[in-house]
Design an enzyme around this catalytic site. Structure first.
Site, PDB file in Angstrom:
ATOM      1  N   LYS A  15     -37.662  40.759 -13.058  1.00 54.24           N
ATOM      2  CA  LYS A  15     -36.694  39.742 -12.625  1.00 54.24           C
ATOM      3  C   LYS A  15     -36.470  38.738 -13.759  1.00 54.24           C
ATOM      4  O   LYS A  15     -37.380  37.996 -14.137  1.00 54.24           O
ATOM      5  CB  LYS A  15     -37.203  38.973 -11.397  1.00 54.24           C
ATOM      6  N   GLU A  43     -45.647  18.615 -20.369  1.00 50.94           N
ATOM      7  CA  GLU A  43     -44.723  19.431 -21.147  1.00 50.94           C
ATOM      8  C   GLU A  43     -43.302  18.890 -20.937  1.00 50.94           C
ATOM      9  O   GLU A  43     -42.757  18.981 -19.838  1.00 50.94           O
ATOM     10  CB  GLU A  43     -44.812  20.880 -20.673  1.00 50.94           C
ATOM     11  N   TRP A  59     -36.281  31.366 -18.794  1.00 52.45           N
ATOM     12  CA  TRP A  59     -34.933  31.315 -19.363  1.00 52.45           C
ATOM     13  C   TRP A  59     -34.902  31.028 -20.851  1.00 52.45           C
ATOM     14  O   TRP A  59     -33.848  31.093 -21.478  1.00 52.45           O
ATOM     15  CB  TRP A  59     -34.061  30.303 -18.630  1.00 52.45           C
ATOM     16  N   GLU A  80     -48.367  33.611 -18.180  1.00 47.90           N
ATOM     17  CA  GLU A  80     -48.096  32.935 -19.458  1.00 47.90           C
ATOM     18  C   GLU A  80     -47.339  31.664 -19.110  1.00 47.90           C
ATOM     19  O   GLU A  80     -46.150  31.710 -18.788  1.00 47.90           O
ATOM     20  CB  GLU A  80     -47.216  33.817 -20.349  1.00 47.90           C
ATOM     21  N   CYS A 101     -42.698  27.244 -25.407  1.00 45.34           N
ATOM     22  CA  CYS A 101     -44.054  26.949 -24.937  1.00 45.34           C
ATOM     23  C   CYS A 101     -45.008  26.636 -26.084  1.00 45.34           C
ATOM     24  O   CYS A 101     -46.049  26.032 -25.876  1.00 45.34           O
ATOM     25  CB  CYS A 101     -44.578  28.107 -24.107  1.00 45.34           C
TER      26      CYS A 101
HETATM   27  P1  NAD Z   1     -39.902  28.537 -14.121  1.00 47.53           P
HETATM   28  O1  NAD Z   1     -41.327  28.523 -13.727  1.00 47.53           O
HETATM   29  O2  NAD Z   1     -38.981  27.580 -13.510  1.00 47.53           O
HETATM   30  O3  NAD Z   1     -39.255  29.963 -13.876  1.00 47.53           O
HETATM   31  C1  NAD Z   1     -39.839  31.131 -14.440  1.00 47.53           C
HETATM   32  C2  NAD Z   1     -39.451  32.320 -13.585  1.00 47.53           C
HETATM   33  O4  NAD Z   1     -40.126  32.213 -12.340  1.00 47.53           O
HETATM   34  C3  NAD Z   1     -37.959  32.395 -13.253  1.00 47.53           C
HETATM   35  O5  NAD Z   1     -37.551  33.740 -13.289  1.00 47.53           O
HETATM   36  C4  NAD Z   1     -37.906  31.848 -11.826  1.00 47.53           C
HETATM   37  O6  NAD Z   1     -36.811  32.340 -11.097  1.00 47.53           O
HETATM   38  C5  NAD Z   1     -39.214  32.366 -11.273  1.00 47.53           C
HETATM   39  N1  NAD Z   1     -39.753  31.638 -10.126  1.00 47.53           N
HETATM   40  C6  NAD Z   1     -39.615  30.329  -9.828  1.00 47.53           C
HETATM   41  N2  NAD Z   1     -40.266  30.044  -8.678  1.00 47.53           N
HETATM   42  C7  NAD Z   1     -40.837  31.198  -8.252  1.00 47.53           C
HETATM   43  C8  NAD Z   1     -41.640  31.549  -7.132  1.00 47.53           C
HETATM   44  N3  NAD Z   1     -41.989  30.669  -6.215  1.00 47.53           N
HETATM   45  N4  NAD Z   1     -42.050  32.832  -7.026  1.00 47.53           N
HETATM   46  C9  NAD Z   1     -41.722  33.749  -7.943  1.00 47.53           C
HETATM   47  N5  NAD Z   1     -40.952  33.481  -9.014  1.00 47.53           N
HETATM   48  C10 NAD Z   1     -40.528  32.214  -9.181  1.00 47.53           C
HETATM   49  O7  NAD Z   1     -39.946  28.436 -15.713  1.00 47.53           O
HETATM   50  P2  NAD Z   1     -38.710  28.290 -16.661  1.00 47.53           P
HETATM   51  O8  NAD Z   1     -38.244  26.897 -16.464  1.00 47.53           O
HETATM   52  O9  NAD Z   1     -37.785  29.436 -16.491  1.00 47.53           O
HETATM   53  O10 NAD Z   1     -39.374  28.462 -18.093  1.00 47.53           O
HETATM   54  C11 NAD Z   1     -39.957  27.416 -18.744  1.00 47.53           C
HETATM   55  C12 NAD Z   1     -41.464  27.481 -18.606  1.00 47.53           C
HETATM   56  O11 NAD Z   1     -41.938  28.746 -19.093  1.00 47.53           O
HETATM   57  C13 NAD Z   1     -42.120  26.445 -19.454  1.00 47.53           C
HETATM   58  O12 NAD Z   1     -43.174  25.849 -18.752  1.00 47.53           O
HETATM   59  C14 NAD Z   1     -42.652  27.242 -20.643  1.00 47.53           C
HETATM   60  O13 NAD Z   1     -43.718  26.638 -21.296  1.00 47.53           O
HETATM   61  C15 NAD Z   1     -43.008  28.526 -19.999  1.00 47.53           C
HETATM   62  N6  NAD Z   1     -43.069  29.602 -21.001  1.00 47.53           N
HETATM   63  C16 NAD Z   1     -44.296  30.074 -21.350  1.00 47.53           C
HETATM   64  C17 NAD Z   1     -44.403  31.076 -22.315  1.00 47.53           C
HETATM   65  C18 NAD Z   1     -45.740  31.615 -22.699  1.00 47.53           C
HETATM   66  O14 NAD Z   1     -45.780  32.631 -23.383  1.00 47.53           O
HETATM   67  N7  NAD Z   1     -46.829  31.007 -22.300  1.00 47.53           N
HETATM   68  C19 NAD Z   1     -43.249  31.591 -22.898  1.00 47.53           C
HETATM   69  C20 NAD Z   1     -42.011  31.081 -22.515  1.00 47.53           C
HETATM   70  C21 NAD Z   1     -41.944  30.080 -21.538  1.00 47.53           C
END
Ligand code: NAD
Length: 475
Positions: free
Chosen positions: A168, A375, A144, A242, A276
């Site tokens: 998604k 984090e 998000w 990622e 991140c």
């Molecule tokens: P999140 O893991 O809660 O959600 C990410 C996505 O995964 C969402 O679309 C969510 O609906 C989906 N999801 C959740 N559970 C799932 C499951 N069991 N199976 C399949 N899909 C599932 O992460 P967030 O809170 O949306 O984003 C923040 C995180 O993303 C932070 O940890 C951040 O560091 C990381 N991030 C990393 C990068 C990078 O390039 N490394 C970039 C941006 C964000």
């Protein structure tokens, strides 16, 4: 707003309101996909795959270039939507859209330069070469914090390489991705690019488990990455992750303090610290430490915090009440249990129902403090004093994450040693957070595996096939 499946918009099985994080109020009603609709999207992608994989790189490049042009043409609308949905300052959303377009243009060009690294006669009478084949149907799951940018980083290399995609967005921020699908509707053959919105536990999990999905790419939390990898392992799908970060910022006594403060203020609190690569874990050498803390205090006090269109806005709200409470939880636990810590909080008075937190600096942090190890993903920076280089490098590497890092010094020897010893996917010297489409972005350790951006991403979205021909048997 609707789903996009097999070349057409579709109403979901249910709808839900997306919340405006700046006000806590309803922003936009969106469709949520059912498991059947996920299945339909994956099957459409499967059906479209042979045709798309068979197009010439030039044709795929043309489609991506047109998509980049559409982003430029709708930049103001997309930036406005992104700023409202994520709660990010308008200037940041305005900056992001051209960068996403640039990224798509990079992959349009890179599609035409895919190459096998070996070709020749490696044994008598046989000629070998490498073909780079697309993987197939790729499920892409975005977070998000940078919804449209992550969508762009994902679909660029996947589509350029000849894969078909089911994307998604996060259930919290689907608006720009659903709009992207509308803008792309006439650019790709039906089924090549599909968007299904919904929760991770339902739509995300259904994608990871679907037998017709060949690869899953996730940007998200480390815990989610582990769940996705576990689910994908059932079908031995390729996985591209990622994940989170906890970037160290090593500041030596000889660093340019003005530049440090200006950069840390931006890279630490950008996107409300929901980044991140956030410059969130500072190690300051003893000689510069106190001056740095004083300057950071002034910097956060002067920050303009509010809704995206507020004049001069530098920082918005957290994405949700849940995330705000999570970050507040870190701060409350630290206040209650760690007497060695100091807390400096920006003086902003923030009224209203949005999910705001003030910018905060936590001083006196030790490397085993929860806030240093985990984090936080909010507007909180820790500062730790160090005395010598070995200690700084050891502490910097002493976390589970390995996404990005920076080192600040005028001494080339020290800088070069840090670039070697810091175990992170990126090391900036006298900078933090600058990204370019030509260079890879991706983590070491629990920050995941696989790269976004650059030709390295194309490696991840293709397979190398060895072709060997016995020449004597050909007429
Ligand atoms: P999140 O893991 O809660 O959600 C990410 C996505 O995964 C969402 O679309 C969510 O609906 C989906 N999801 C959740 N559970 C799932 C499951 N069991 N199976 C399949 N899909 C599932 O992460 P967030 O809170 O949306 O984003 C923040 C995180 O993303 C932070 O940890 C951040 O560091 C990381 N991030 C990393 C990068 C990078 O390039 N490394 C970039 C941006 C964000």
């Amino acid at each position: 707003m609707k789903l996009f499946i097999d070349g057409e918009t579709q109403t979901g099985s249910t709808t839900e309101w997306v919340i405006n994080p700046s006000t806590g109020e309803k922003l936009q009603e969106v469709s949520l996909a059912s498991t059947e609709q996920v299945d339909q999207a994956v099957r459409a992608a499967r059906k479209a795959f042979p045709g798309w994989a068979d197009t010439s790189p030039a044709d795929r490049a043309r489609a991506l270039l047109k998509l980049a042009d559409r982003l430029d043409d709708h930049a103001a609308e997309l930036a406005d939507l992104e700023a409202k949905n994520v709660g990010k300052p308008k200037f940041l959303a305005d900056f992001e859209i051209p960068f996403i377009a640039d990224n798509l243009r990079f992959f349009a060009g890179a599609a035409r330069c895919l190459e096998g690294r070996s070709a020749g006669e490696y044994t008598a009478g046989r000629t070998s070469w490498i073909r780079r084949e697309p993987i197939g149907v790729v499920a892409q799951i975005a977070p998000w914090n940078y919804p449209l940018m992550m969508a762009g980083w994902k679909i660029g290399p996947a589509l350029a390489a000849g894969n078909t995609v089911v994307l998604k967005p996060s259930e919290l921020t689907p608006l720009t991705t659903l709009r992207l699908a509308e803008l792309a509707a006439d650019l790709f053959p039906a089924g090549v690019f599909n968007v299904v919105n919904g929760y991770g536990a339902t739509v995300g999990a259904a994608l990871c488990q679907h037998p017709e999905v060949d690869m899953v790419s996730l940007t998200g939390d480390v815990g989610t990455g582990k769940e996705v990898a576990r689910a994908a392992s059932q079908g031995l799908k390729r996985v591209h992750l990622e994940l989170g970060g906890k970037a160290p910022v090593i500041i030596y006594d000889d660093a340019d303090l003005d530049l440090v403060v200006e950069t840390v203020k931006f890279a630490g609190y950008m996107n409300t610290g929901q980044d991140c690569t956030a410059a969130c874990r500072i190690y300051a050498q003893a000689g510069i430490h106190d001056k740095l803390v004083e300057r950071l205090q002034a910097a956060i006090n002067s920050m303009v915090v509010g809704e995206p269109n507020l004049e001069g806005c530098e920082m918005g709200p957290m994405i949700s009440a849940r995330q705000r409470d999570r970050v507040q939880g870190f701060l409350d636990r630290a206040r209650a249990s760690s007497k060695h810590l100091g807390f400096i909080t920006g003086g902003q008075k923030i009224n209203g129902k949005g999910f705001f937190l003030p910018p905060t600096v936590v001083t006196g942090a030790r490397n085993d403090d929860e806030m240093v190890q985990r984090e936080v993903f909010g507007p909180v920076i820790t500062v730790t004093r160090f005395h010598d280089e070995a200690q700084a490098l050891e502490w910097a590497n002493g976390v589970d994450y390995g996404l990005s890092s920076s080192v600040w010094t005028r001494d080339l020897d020290k800088a070069m040693r840090a670039t070697k010893h810091l175990h992170f996917g990126c090391v900036w010297v006298n900078d933090h957070g600058t990204l370019v489409s030509e260079m890879p972005h991706g983590g070491f350790k629990q920050s995941g595996y696989g790269k976004d951006m650059s030709s390295y991403a194309l490696d991840d979205y293709t397979d190398a096939k060895h072709v060997m021909v016995r020449l004597a048997a050909l007429s």
